[in-house]
Design a protein around this motif. Structure first.
Motif, mmCIF file in Angstrom:
data_model
loop_
_atom_site.group_PDB
_atom_site.id
_atom_site.type_symbol
_atom_site.label_atom_id
_atom_site.label_comp_id
_atom_site.label_asym_id
_atom_site.label_seq_id
_atom_site.Cartn_x
_atom_site.Cartn_y
_atom_site.Cartn_z
ATOM 1 N N PRO A 129 0.827 -1.211 0.000
ATOM 2 C CA PRO A 129 0.000 0.000 0.000
ATOM 3 C C PRO A 129 0.862 1.263 0.000
ATOM 4 N N ILE A 130 0.516 2.225 -0.876
ATOM 5 C CA ILE A 130 1.249 3.485 -0.912
ATOM 6 C C ILE A 130 0.341 4.670 -0.606
ATOM 7 N N GLY A 131 -0.979 4.464 -0.604
ATOM 8 C CA GLY A 131 -1.883 5.563 -0.314
ATOM 9 C C GLY A 131 -3.333 5.169 -0.492
ATOM 10 N N LEU A 132 -4.201 6.175 -0.420
ATOM 11 C CA LEU A 132 -5.639 5.972 -0.593
ATOM 12 C C LEU A 132 -6.137 6.781 -1.784
ATOM 13 N N LEU A 133 -6.982 6.176 -2.581
ATOM 14 C CA LEU A 133 -7.564 6.840 -3.739
ATOM 15 C C LEU A 133 -8.398 8.039 -3.291
ATOM 16 N N GLY A 134 -8.278 9.153 -4.032
ATOM 17 C CA GLY A 134 -8.989 10.357 -3.628
ATOM 18 C C GLY A 134 -9.474 11.183 -4.796
#
Length: 234
Positions: A129-134
């Motif tokens: 995981p590198i981040g959250l979709l936004g």
């Protein structure tokens, strides 16, 4: 997690699927040297990847969408590499975005993020995981803007060794194994096991006092396992 409570290995005591990041000297890159990129989502998830003639900065960039619950979905690294930059442009352009250097001139960019989990200089593996979709930046709705670059120039995207057909849906094969070391059988000797990022297959095998074995699913394919002697029994 008590050492005697788990059998040897998380799913299997094997290094099959281990990804290694080589940081040695690399010759000038060509298209044939392209990393074996996977999709930026969990194993077996299906997403729609679109583009258009006016897509900035290139028609080769992909906007990934799936359904009305995309916002806050986990975004994963698509190949091993080192985080080159984590930048937040606010309400303009890419918004919050991450660039990962995959060596040999190749890099990937993930933009319009809601949150970033990585820092500059951090080594990442495929599926991490590198981040959250936004919907940060100039996005008109939740989606992941994704690019595969050679020498900072967008190139046609490919996943799992196959050229991507733009404006179609694709199922992620980002199902690598994560090696994890621990004393799984309680003999005070470190064993090597793997956490498998396969949908519906990620599990710990727990040995009950009766001698029977209980399989306990371990979260989602994008989880990062951390092991230790949590109850202090050695």
């Amino acid at each position: 997690m008590g050492a005697p409570a788990y059998r040897r290995g998380i799913v299997a005591a094997s290094l099959t699927g281990l990804s290694v990041i080589s940081m040695g000297p690399v010759a000038h890159a060509t298209l044939s040297d392209k990393p074996h990129f996977q999709m930026p989502f969990a194993c077996r998830e299906t997403w729609y990847g679109s583009t258009r003639s006016t897509h900035s900065p290139s028609v080769y960039a992909i906007d990934w969408t799936r359904n009305s619950s995309d916002l806050g979905h986990v975004v994963a690294a698509t190949a091993p590499g080192i985080v080159k930059s984590v930048t937040n442009l606010g309400d303009t352009s890419y918004g919050l975005y991450v660039v990962i250097d995959h060596r040999g001139g190749w890099s990937t960019l993930a933009a319009h993020l809601r949150k970033a989990f990585v820092t500059v200089g951090e080594r990442v593996d495929s599926g991490q995981p590198i981040g959250l979709l936004g919907e940060s930046g100039n996005a008109t709705g939740p989606h992941l803007h994704y690019e595969q670059r050679l020498s900072s120039t967008d190139k046609p995207a490919a996943f799992n060794g196959t050229k991507f057909r733009y404006n179609t849906s694709l199922s992620s094969r980002d199902c690598v194994d994560v090696p994890v070391a621990g004393d799984w059988n309680g003999d005070r000797v470190t064993d090597v096991g793997v956490f498998r990022r396969h949908a519906k297959k990620a599990a710990f095998l727990r040995r009950l006092p009766s001698g029977s074995v209980q399989s306990a699913r371990f979260g989602r394919p994008t989880e990062t396992p951390v092991v230790g002697d949590w109850n202090g029994d050695g």
